[in-house]
Motif scaffolding. Structure first.
Motif, mmCIF file in Angstrom:
data_model
loop_
_atom_site.group_PDB
_atom_site.id
_atom_site.type_symbol
_atom_site.label_atom_id
_atom_site.label_comp_id
_atom_site.label_asym_id
_atom_site.label_seq_id
_atom_site.Cartn_x
_atom_site.Cartn_y
_atom_site.Cartn_z
ATOM 1 N N TRP A 65 7.998 9.422 12.623
ATOM 2 C CA TRP A 65 7.455 8.076 12.835
ATOM 3 C C TRP A 65 7.539 7.591 14.282
ATOM 4 C CZ3 TRP A 65 4.735 5.476 9.195
ATOM 5 C CH2 TRP A 65 4.716 6.059 7.926
ATOM 6 N N ALA A 99 -0.879 0.536 12.908
ATOM 7 C CA ALA A 99 -1.885 1.384 12.267
ATOM 8 C C ALA A 99 -3.235 0.713 12.438
ATOM 9 C CB ALA A 99 -1.552 1.580 10.790
ATOM 10 N N TRP A 104 1.666 0.015 9.136
ATOM 11 C CA TRP A 104 2.198 0.712 7.975
ATOM 12 C C TRP A 104 3.550 0.095 7.635
ATOM 13 C CZ3 TRP A 104 0.373 5.213 11.221
ATOM 14 C CH2 TRP A 104 -0.867 5.678 10.767
ATOM 15 N N CYS A 106 7.124 0.345 5.913
ATOM 16 C CA CYS A 106 8.206 1.167 5.371
ATOM 17 C C CYS A 106 9.299 0.232 4.849
ATOM 18 C CB CYS A 106 8.789 2.091 6.436
ATOM 19 S SG CYS A 106 7.608 3.319 7.072
ATOM 20 N N CYS A 116 8.067 5.207 2.973
ATOM 21 C CA CYS A 116 6.905 4.852 3.786
ATOM 22 C C CYS A 116 5.635 5.293 3.071
ATOM 23 C CB CYS A 116 6.985 5.534 5.157
ATOM 24 S SG CYS A 116 8.420 5.027 6.149
ATOM 25 N N LEU A 119 -0.252 8.043 5.087
ATOM 26 C CA LEU A 119 -0.896 7.538 6.296
ATOM 27 C C LEU A 119 -2.409 7.475 6.130
ATOM 28 C CD1 LEU A 119 1.259 9.309 9.014
ATOM 29 C CD2 LEU A 119 1.607 7.124 7.875
ATOM 30 N N ALA A 122 -4.117 0.807 6.790
ATOM 31 C CA ALA A 122 -2.981 -0.078 7.047
ATOM 32 C C ALA A 122 -2.551 -0.781 5.764
ATOM 33 C CB ALA A 122 -3.351 -1.102 8.105
ATOM 34 N N THR A 123 -1.238 -0.949 5.610
ATOM 35 C CA THR A 123 -0.705 -1.638 4.432
ATOM 36 C C THR A 123 -0.264 -3.067 4.723
ATOM 37 O OG1 THR A 123 1.456 -0.651 4.911
ATOM 38 C CG2 THR A 123 0.039 0.492 3.329
#
Length: 394
Positions: A65, A99, A104, A106, A116, A119, A122-123
């Motif tokens: 990461w 992202a 992202w 986690c 996490c 990929l 985007a979250t």
């Protein structure tokens, strides 16, 4: 079946993957169970809680990461994070990394390890940066809190681990003491977009585990893998692999097996193991793989195991064919874009040479060293080996 075919066949939609990834691993994401959280109204307690969020990240060896900026906080997930990965609304340790136009997310799980997302998209939304990740994924606050102490190590952290997941096998292929199998499964294993770093994904029907560690690499049919229940978990599924890795395929002039020019080092090591000093021992020979900036830059092999669809490989014959007169060569032999003995130092190389990715070879001169080069070595009239390189260094 090639890796690309498998990945395409099993890849789920982003939303489905994010909402189910944690559950497929056998655990749910919970708020961080920090002993000081109940007193977080006090400044020193808030500082210690934030320090613990950082320490838990670093204790998980989150090497996949970094580098880059990050936001770390003990907070409630925002609306996008809750909808993307179905987080609870409770306060928890969250590390967010950039992202695209978002981040992202986690989240610290109940084991004390971070989970996490895959990929893909985007979250979470873009957040202000208050920390930095180095190339090894070590997290450091821009303004470290004062008057705090390191978070105590957890029991599972005595095991080797990467990105929060325990590596379960000893060098002799035994399950490490203190770890256990709870369930059993069987099916094929492969690499996919959701695969945990240094692990593989294993599939049975529509159920997939994305953090599986083969007992040996490359694996064979009937070998075992240990599929983690989640980051920080000491419980695994005992998985019987039904299809071997390292398929006997040769893709001219890209790669062989599950190794190809430009592929990521982490992908190669997931299937073939850590890079050995003197090359991988495969099929009675040494296979050499060179890496540059984390990607495969050159490949050399001399085993007849890998063949094209038509059966071409080590041991095949290549006819010289007719002469072609050029400005520099009175008799140039050509074959599928290759030129016979195009590379000459003290003497001809006894090889077919192709420079560049085009249908015909570029001149085999130092002016083209930074372009791809492909060599077919010949001994006693038969192919004895291949060397493929993104750039040639003599």
């Amino acid at each position: 079946m090639s890796r690309r075919t498998v990945v395409s066949a099993v890849k789920a939609s982003t939303a489905t993957s994010l909402r189910t990834a944690a559950w497929r691993s056998g655990f749910c994401l919970l708020g961080a169970l920090l002993p000081l959280a109940s007193a977080c109204g006090h400044h020193s307690s808030r500082s210690q809680t934030l320090r613990t969020c950082v320490d838990r990240w670093n204790q998980g060896h989150m090497v996949g990461w970094g580098p880059g900026p990050a936001n770390v906080a003990f907070r409630r997930p925002n609306a996008k994070e809750r909808s993307s990965i179905e987080l609870s609304s409770s306060r928890q340790c969250i590390v967010a990394t950039p992202a695209g136009d978002g981040t992202w997310t986690c989240v610290l799980s109940s084991t004390g390890a971070y989970w996490c997302p895959p990929l893909h998209e985007a979250t979470g939304p873009r957040l202000p940066e208050n920390a930095t990740l180095d190339r090894r994924g070590v997290l450091e606050l821009d303004s470290p809190p004062k008057g705090t102490h390191p978070a105590p190590r957890l029991a599972w952290q005595r095991y080797p681990r990467v990105d929060g997941y325990i590596h379960p096998w000893t060098s002799s292929g035994k399950l490490r003491p203190g770890l256990r199998f709870k369930r059993a499964g069987r099916g094929r294993c492969f690499l996919a977009a959701e695969t945990v770093r240094s692990a593989v994904s294993c599939l049975a029907g529509v159920s997939r585990s994305d953090a599986c560690f083969p007992q040996r690499r490359p694996w064979h049919r009937g070998d075992l893998a240990a599929c983690s229940f989640g980051p920080g978990s000491t419980t695994f599924t005992r998985w019987v692999i039904t299809i071997g890795a390292d398929p006997p395929i040769f893709v001219p002039w890209s790669g062989f097996g599950d190794i190809s020019l430009g592929s990521y080092k982490v992908e190669v090591e997931a299937e073939y193991g850590p890079e050995p000093r003197y090359g991988y021992r495969l099929h009675g020979t040494r296979v050499f793989v060179a890496f540059d900036r984390g990607r495969v830059s050159a490949i050399r092999f001399s085993t007849p195991y890998y063949r094209t669809k038509s059966g071409f490989g080590v041991g095949s014959r290549i006819p010289l064919g007719p002469c072609h007169r050029t400005r520099t060569n009175r008799c140039e032999h050509r074959w599928h874009g290759f030129v016979w003995n195009a590379w000459v130092r003290e003497k001809p190389c006894s090889c077919w040479v192709k420079v560049g990715p085009g249908r015909r070879s570029l001149p085999a001169t130092v002016d083209n060293f930074l372009k791809p080069w492909f060599f077919i070595d010949v001994r006693r009239g038969r192919v004895s080996g291949f060397y493929l390189a993104l750039k040639f260094v003599d």
